[in-house]
Design a protein around this motif. Structure first.
Motif, PDB file in Angstrom:
ATOM      1  N   LYS A  57      61.932 138.037 -24.404  1.00  0.00           N
ATOM      2  CA  LYS A  57      61.980 139.217 -23.533  1.00  0.00           C
ATOM      3  C   LYS A  57      63.289 139.311 -22.742  1.00  0.00           C
ATOM      4  CE  LYS A  57      57.165 140.505 -22.607  1.00  0.00           C
ATOM      5  NZ  LYS A  57      57.306 141.955 -22.775  1.00  0.00           N
ATOM      6  N   PHE A  58      64.028 138.196 -22.623  1.00  0.00           N
ATOM      7  CA  PHE A  58      65.273 138.266 -21.855  1.00  0.00           C
ATOM      8  C   PHE A  58      66.317 139.170 -22.516  1.00  0.00           C
ATOM      9  CE2 PHE A  58      66.744 134.356 -24.263  1.00  0.00           C
ATOM     10  CZ  PHE A  58      68.000 134.802 -24.660  1.00  0.00           C
ATOM     11  N   LEU A  59      66.066 139.551 -23.760  1.00  0.00           N
ATOM     12  CA  LEU A  59      66.988 140.449 -24.459  1.00  0.00           C
ATOM     13  C   LEU A  59      66.657 141.917 -24.224  1.00  0.00           C
ATOM     14  CD1 LEU A  59      67.075 138.493 -27.836  1.00  0.00           C
ATOM     15  CD2 LEU A  59      68.916 138.607 -26.148  1.00  0.00           C
ATOM     16  N   GLU A  60      65.516 142.212 -23.629  1.00  0.00           N
ATOM     17  CA  GLU A  60      65.075 143.602 -23.457  1.00  0.00           C
ATOM     18  C   GLU A  60      65.747 144.242 -22.240  1.00  0.00           C
ATOM     19  OE1 GLU A  60      60.800 143.667 -23.338  1.00  0.00           O
ATOM     20  OE2 GLU A  60      60.617 142.524 -25.221  1.00  0.00           O
ATOM     21  N   GLU A  61      66.291 145.434 -22.441  1.00  0.00           N
ATOM     22  CA  GLU A  61      67.062 146.109 -21.390  1.00  0.00           C
ATOM     23  C   GLU A  61      66.246 146.322 -20.113  1.00  0.00           C
ATOM     24  OE1 GLU A  61      70.190 146.685 -21.376  1.00  0.00           O
ATOM     25  OE2 GLU A  61      70.702 146.328 -23.474  1.00  0.00           O
ATOM     26  N   ASP A  62      64.991 146.738 -20.248  1.00  0.00           N
ATOM     27  CA  ASP A  62      64.214 147.027 -19.040  1.00  0.00           C
ATOM     28  C   ASP A  62      63.919 145.750 -18.250  1.00  0.00           C
ATOM     29  OD1 ASP A  62      62.551 146.218 -21.153  1.00  0.00           O
ATOM     30  OD2 ASP A  62      60.781 147.121 -20.230  1.00  0.00           O
ATOM     31  N   ILE A  63      63.729 144.631 -18.959  1.00  0.00           N
ATOM     32  CA  ILE A  63      63.513 143.338 -18.294  1.00  0.00           C
ATOM     33  C   ILE A  63      64.779 142.916 -17.552  1.00  0.00           C
ATOM     34  CG2 ILE A  63      63.146 140.855 -18.703  1.00  0.00           C
ATOM     35  CD1 ILE A  63      60.564 142.381 -18.937  1.00  0.00           C
ATOM     36  N   ILE A  64      65.923 143.069 -18.204  1.00  0.00           N
ATOM     37  CA  ILE A  64      67.212 142.719 -17.576  1.00  0.00           C
ATOM     38  C   ILE A  64      67.429 143.559 -16.319  1.00  0.00           C
ATOM     39  CG2 ILE A  64      69.726 142.735 -17.880  1.00  0.00           C
ATOM     40  CD1 ILE A  64      69.142 142.285 -20.924  1.00  0.00           C
TER      41      ILE A  64
END
Length: 326
Positions: free
Chosen positions: A239-246
């Motif tokens: 999930k660390f690659l997902e824009e909204d998570i970042i």
């Protein structure tokens, strides 16, 4: 021989961990050949340094940057010092020059930092610790990059962590400061390092960041992954690659702030420009990532002669062999 200083007018206490008459030494290089690497890996400095990273790694486990923690007066003093160092960048804007990398204005910035470092440390340290300044200021000055090559890498990052370690060794910081040491001091340092990299177009030290995870840094990924242990909203780790998570969590987690920075400065598919981090995203838990990164750091940074040949050793982080306990 370097000049030595003596400290101490009382008994050894928790706040004054050094024995009376401790002799400070201006740090020097000691790993001059490949064969010296074996001495380094059995040295007090190696054990102190790796132990320090492990201790802080444990202290911040599962904690966001916004966690409520006690902030000592000394943490505030060193934070103020780092703010001053950051503000000096405004005084030395990059100059017009033909080459793309390595803006020479960095040399003027670093010269100003070095000319002020003694004063900054006098302001931040208890007067009875001022005799330590000639030893510890060298680690601070070496934290921001090389003036000749105008580059920055894991060796400079290591120098700053050694500086922090020395603050504990002399008793200026205590165990209660472990969390804010990472969340306030190291995080401020990281902001300065990124700003320097961008402002002065610094080259990655070594073979284009071969010993780092994002061309420049490594330890923020270790401590940052410890923060994410048991964080259900950023699980599985991919999930660390997902824009909204970042976007949502980069202000609270160092690892995600590192990913955000990479995405800002690099173009193209993430799997191509940051292959190691892409591979990490497939690991099943943050605890495994954290332990894997510590092993990788020891192998890919601390065991590399081109990095360690620049490390400086004094009285606080000595090259002598770590005493074997009976």
């Amino acid at each position: 021989m370097n000049a030595a200083s003596v400290i101490g007018d009382g008994k050894k206490t928790e706040k004054e961990p050094l024995p009376i008459n401790h002799r400070f030494l201006e740090p020097e290089r000691a790993v001059r050949t490949i064969t010296d690497m074996a001495i380094w890996e059995k040295s007090e400095a190696y054990m102190e340094y790796t132990g320090f990273i492990a201790t802080l790694n444990e202290a911040i486990k599962a904690k966001p940057l916004s966690v409520d923690c006690k902030i000592s007066e000394n943490i505030n003093k060193f934070a103020s010092m780092l703010d001053k160092i950051n503000n000096i960048i405004d005084e030395f804007p990059p100059i017009e020059q033909p080459q793309r990398f390595g803006n020479v204005a960095f040399r003027d910035w670093l010269a100003k930092v070095k000319s002020n470092s003694t004063q900054y440390l006098q302001e931040a340290l208890d007067p009875k610790l001022h005799l330590a300044i000639p030893e510890i200021k060298v680690y601070l000055e070496e934290s921001f990059g090389n003036a000749t090559r105008i580059d920055y890498g894991t060796g400079h990052e290591m120098s700053f962590i050694m500086f922090l370690c020395c603050l504990y060794k002399i008793g200026s910081l205590q165990a209660d400061d472990n969390v804010p040491t990472v969340f306030i001091l190291f995080n401020k340092y990281l902001i300065i390092a990124r700003r320097l990299q961008q402002t002065y177009r610094m080259e990655p030290a070594g073979s284009h960041g071969v010993w780092s995870l994002d061309d420049y840094q490594f330890v923020p990924f270790i401590w940052g992954s410890s923060q994410l242990i048991d964080q259900p909203r950023i699980y599985p780790p991919a999930k660390f690659l997902e824009e909204d998570i970042i976007d949502k969590y980069s202000d609270d987690y160092i690892f995600l702030s590192c990913i955000k920075y990479i995405k800002e400065v690099k173009k193209g598919p993430f799997a191509e420009h940051s292959n190691q981090l892409w591979s990490i995203s497939a690991v099943g838990s943050w605890a495994k990532i954290n332990q894997g990164l510590i092993k990788m750091y020891k192998k890919e940074v601390l065991a590399k002669f081109p990095v360690i040949q620049h490390v400086l050793f004094g009285s606080l982080l000595p090259i002598r062999r770590f005493p074997i306990q009976n």
